[in-house]
Write a protein that holds these residues in place. Structure first.
Motif, PDB file in Angstrom:
ATOM      1  N   THR A 116       0.827  -1.206   0.000  1.00  0.00           N
ATOM      2  CA  THR A 116       0.000   0.000   0.000  1.00  0.00           C
ATOM      3  C   THR A 116       0.864   1.259   0.000  1.00  0.00           C
ATOM      4  N   SER A 117       0.234   2.385  -0.120  1.00  0.00           N
ATOM      5  CA  SER A 117       0.837   3.715  -0.031  1.00  0.00           C
ATOM      6  C   SER A 117       1.774   4.001  -1.199  1.00  0.00           C
ATOM      7  N   ILE A 118       2.942   3.386  -1.252  1.00  0.00           N
ATOM      8  CA  ILE A 118       3.898   3.712  -2.302  1.00  0.00           C
ATOM      9  C   ILE A 118       3.455   3.190  -3.668  1.00  0.00           C
ATOM     10  N   THR A 119       2.387   2.398  -3.707  1.00  0.00           N
ATOM     11  CA  THR A 119       1.867   1.905  -4.992  1.00  0.00           C
ATOM     12  C   THR A 119       0.693   2.750  -5.489  1.00  0.00           C
ATOM     13  N   ASP A 120       0.312   3.782  -4.742  1.00  0.00           N
ATOM     14  CA  ASP A 120      -0.838   4.599  -5.129  1.00  0.00           C
ATOM     15  C   ASP A 120      -0.451   5.779  -6.008  1.00  0.00           C
ATOM     16  N   VAL A 121       0.836   5.985  -6.223  1.00  0.00           N
ATOM     17  CA  VAL A 121       1.314   7.159  -6.954  1.00  0.00           C
ATOM     18  C   VAL A 121       2.105   6.723  -8.181  1.00  0.00           C
ATOM     19  N   LEU A 122       2.543   7.694  -8.973  1.00  0.00           N
ATOM     20  CA  LEU A 122       3.367   7.450 -10.152  1.00  0.00           C
ATOM     21  C   LEU A 122       2.726   6.371 -11.028  1.00  0.00           C
ATOM     22  N   CYS A 123       3.451   5.300 -11.351  1.00  0.00           N
ATOM     23  CA  CYS A 123       2.898   4.259 -12.222  1.00  0.00           C
ATOM     24  C   CYS A 123       1.688   3.583 -11.588  1.00  0.00           C
ATOM     25  N   PHE A 152      17.976  -5.829  -9.501  1.00  0.00           N
ATOM     26  CA  PHE A 152      16.982  -5.046 -10.226  1.00  0.00           C
ATOM     27  C   PHE A 152      17.607  -3.731 -10.685  1.00  0.00           C
ATOM     28  N   GLY A 153      17.281  -3.341 -11.916  1.00  0.00           N
ATOM     29  CA  GLY A 153      17.740  -2.060 -12.439  1.00  0.00           C
ATOM     30  C   GLY A 153      16.904  -0.919 -11.891  1.00  0.00           C
ATOM     31  N   MET A 154      17.530   0.229 -11.718  1.00  0.00           N
ATOM     32  CA  MET A 154      16.863   1.381 -11.141  1.00  0.00           C
ATOM     33  C   MET A 154      16.065   2.188 -12.158  1.00  0.00           C
ATOM     34  N   LYS A 155      15.974   1.732 -13.402  1.00  0.00           N
ATOM     35  CA  LYS A 155      15.129   2.447 -14.361  1.00  0.00           C
ATOM     36  C   LYS A 155      13.709   2.529 -13.836  1.00  0.00           C
ATOM     37  N   ASP A 156      13.227   1.433 -13.251  1.00  0.00           N
ATOM     38  CA  ASP A 156      11.916   1.445 -12.613  1.00  0.00           C
ATOM     39  C   ASP A 156      12.128   1.569 -11.108  1.00  0.00           C
ATOM     40  N   ALA A 157      12.395   2.796 -10.671  1.00  0.00           N
ATOM     41  CA  ALA A 157      12.732   3.027  -9.262  1.00  0.00           C
ATOM     42  C   ALA A 157      11.562   2.706  -8.352  1.00  0.00           C
ATOM     43  N   GLN A 158      10.342   2.958  -8.801  1.00  0.00           N
ATOM     44  CA  GLN A 158       9.184   2.637  -7.970  1.00  0.00           C
ATOM     45  C   GLN A 158       9.069   1.131  -7.768  1.00  0.00           C
ATOM     46  N   GLN A 159       9.297   0.356  -8.809  1.00  0.00           N
ATOM     47  CA  GLN A 159       9.258  -1.098  -8.670  1.00  0.00           C
ATOM     48  C   GLN A 159      10.277  -1.576  -7.648  1.00  0.00           C
ATOM     49  N   VAL A 160      11.483  -1.023  -7.686  1.00  0.00           N
ATOM     50  CA  VAL A 160      12.506  -1.413  -6.717  1.00  0.00           C
ATOM     51  C   VAL A 160      12.044  -1.071  -5.301  1.00  0.00           C
ATOM     52  N   ALA A 161      11.446   0.114  -5.130  1.00  0.00           N
ATOM     53  CA  ALA A 161      10.953   0.505  -3.804  1.00  0.00           C
ATOM     54  C   ALA A 161       9.885  -0.466  -3.319  1.00  0.00           C
ATOM     55  N   VAL A 162       8.995  -0.882  -4.211  1.00  0.00           N
ATOM     56  CA  VAL A 162       7.930  -1.815  -3.837  1.00  0.00           C
ATOM     57  C   VAL A 162       8.521  -3.168  -3.430  1.00  0.00           C
ATOM     58  N   LEU A 256       8.430   7.847  -1.472  1.00  0.00           N
ATOM     59  CA  LEU A 256       7.569   8.394  -2.528  1.00  0.00           C
ATOM     60  C   LEU A 256       6.540   9.382  -1.999  1.00  0.00           C
ATOM     61  N   GLU A 257       6.955  10.169  -0.996  1.00  0.00           N
ATOM     62  CA  GLU A 257       6.111  11.254  -0.501  1.00  0.00           C
ATOM     63  C   GLU A 257       6.334  12.498  -1.365  1.00  0.00           C
ATOM     64  N   PRO A 258       5.314  13.365  -1.502  1.00  0.00           N
ATOM     65  CA  PRO A 258       5.509  14.604  -2.262  1.00  0.00           C
ATOM     66  C   PRO A 258       6.568  15.493  -1.619  1.00  0.00           C
ATOM     67  N   VAL A 259       7.320  16.204  -2.442  1.00  0.00           N
ATOM     68  CA  VAL A 259       8.299  17.177  -1.954  1.00  0.00           C
ATOM     69  C   VAL A 259       7.674  18.556  -2.097  1.00  0.00           C
ATOM     70  N   ALA A 260       7.500  19.252  -0.963  1.00  0.00           N
ATOM     71  CA  ALA A 260       6.740  20.500  -0.966  1.00  0.00           C
ATOM     72  C   ALA A 260       7.596  21.736  -1.180  1.00  0.00           C
ATOM     73  N   SER A 261       8.892  21.667  -0.870  1.00  0.00           N
ATOM     74  CA  SER A 261       9.715  22.872  -0.920  1.00  0.00           C
ATOM     75  C   SER A 261      11.147  22.533  -1.300  1.00  0.00           C
ATOM     76  N   MET A 262      11.900  23.560  -1.712  1.00  0.00           N
ATOM     77  CA  MET A 262      13.305  23.367  -2.022  1.00  0.00           C
ATOM     78  C   MET A 262      14.114  23.080  -0.759  1.00  0.00           C
ATOM     79  N   GLU A 263      13.583  23.476   0.399  1.00  0.00           N
ATOM     80  CA  GLU A 263      14.262  23.116   1.648  1.00  0.00           C
ATOM     81  C   GLU A 263      14.286  21.588   1.798  1.00  0.00           C
ATOM     82  N   GLU A 264      13.186  20.945   1.446  1.00  0.00           N
ATOM     83  CA  GLU A 264      13.174  19.484   1.470  1.00  0.00           C
ATOM     84  C   GLU A 264      14.134  18.916   0.435  1.00  0.00           C
ATOM     85  N   TRP A 265      14.189  19.558  -0.729  1.00  0.00           N
ATOM     86  CA  TRP A 265      15.109  19.103  -1.785  1.00  0.00           C
ATOM     87  C   TRP A 265      16.542  19.093  -1.275  1.00  0.00           C
TER      88      TRP A 265
END
Length: 291
Positions: A116-123, A152-162, A256-265
């Protein structure tokens, strides 16, 4: 190299191979590369790395119907078993496991692995159910092969995270090894789907890597915000007339949380810029991790 098609055969062959290795050393290690076939240099790099780190290397080739939606390209997904076997052997694989759909799913499946959670975004947002299929088939493959390490290759970074998430949550003994994305000479990320691109689409698809490479300069601009950075990213991709953006997002990694500001970046955490763009009927993904 052996090509095996049933679960019993791959288990039996690996059991014998492990015993043979353990006659000369205390333990044996198995590395695994799960694939859907139509191998390219990116896959081969994973096989070579596994070969350098493990006693035995297993490549699985299985086009998994569970991870394709009803309008997606399961039937059209490129397949070439003879070529795949040749390339796997050249890269150093010891075994290729090539099961049929009937072998993997002899009856309608009633058990799924759902992250759950990290599979609800991006792909996951644009391909509902996709990562349920990925998590389920990879879990099955891990149970069948019982590898020590999986690559696993990092081209699909979300898949690796899952995959990292469910192996951690389920206390799987498999170590997940992240491997760098391999690219064509012009920078396009290697993918089995690249063969779908016509000449003009292929030429314009390099806008993905060109966009990712420009991000450092945009971040350095005075007054940059996440909103402006996202606009730069989208605008640069849209400069390619054939590009149709599915998503272009900035998120933490691997959460895979949203980044709200450049301070977070600029905080001490990895940041993922993830892209999914269609050229004609071909959907390509690419990404870059910062920090």
């Amino acid at each position: 190299m052996q090509a095996l098609h049933t679960i019993n055969d791959i288990r039996s062959a690996l059991k014998q191979a492990r015993r043979a290795v353990e006659q000369t050393k205390l333990t044996s290690t198995v590395g695994m590369i799960p694939t859907m076939g139509y191998l390219h240099e990116g896959h081969m790099s994973l096989i070579r790395r596994a070969k350098s780190e493990c006693d035995l290397v297993v490549v699985s080739i299985f086009v998994n119907p569970l991870q394709f939606g009803p309008t997606e390209d399961f039937d059209k997904y490129p397949r070439d078993a003879e070529r795949d076997l040749r390339l796997a052997e050249e890269a150093g694989a010891d075994f290729v496991f090539m099961p049929s759909v009937q072998e993997m799913y002899p009856a309608p499946i009633k058990t799924k692995v759902i992250v759950t959670s990290i599979t609800d975004v991006l792909c996951g947002a644009s391909r509902p159910g996709h990562f349920d299929g990925v998590a389920t088939v990879v879990t099955k493959l891990f149970h069948i092969v019982q590898p020590d390490q999986a690559y696993f290759g990092m081209k699909d970074a979300q898949q690796v995270a899952v995959i990292e998430q469910f192996t951690a949550d389920l206390n799987s003994p498999v170590r997940i090894v992240r491997c760098e994305t391999l690219r064509e000479p012009d920078g396009l990320a290697m993918s089995s789907r690249n063969v779908y691109l016509n000449e003009e689409q292929r030429k314009q698809a390099v806008v993905l890597i060109e966009t990712l490479r420009r991000i450092d300069d945009w971040v350095a601009e005075p007054g940059m915000t996440i909103e402006k950075l996202t606009q730069h990213i989208r605008g640069n991709i849209e400069s390619a007339p054939l590009a149709r953006i599915d998503y272009a997002e900035i998120r933490t990694y691997p959460g895979l949380e949203p980044v709200a500001s450049m301070e977070e970046w600029h905080a001490n955490q990895p940041i993922l810029v993830a892209l999914a763009v269609k050229f004609g009927g071909t959907r390509l993904i690419d990404n870059r991790i910062f920090g």
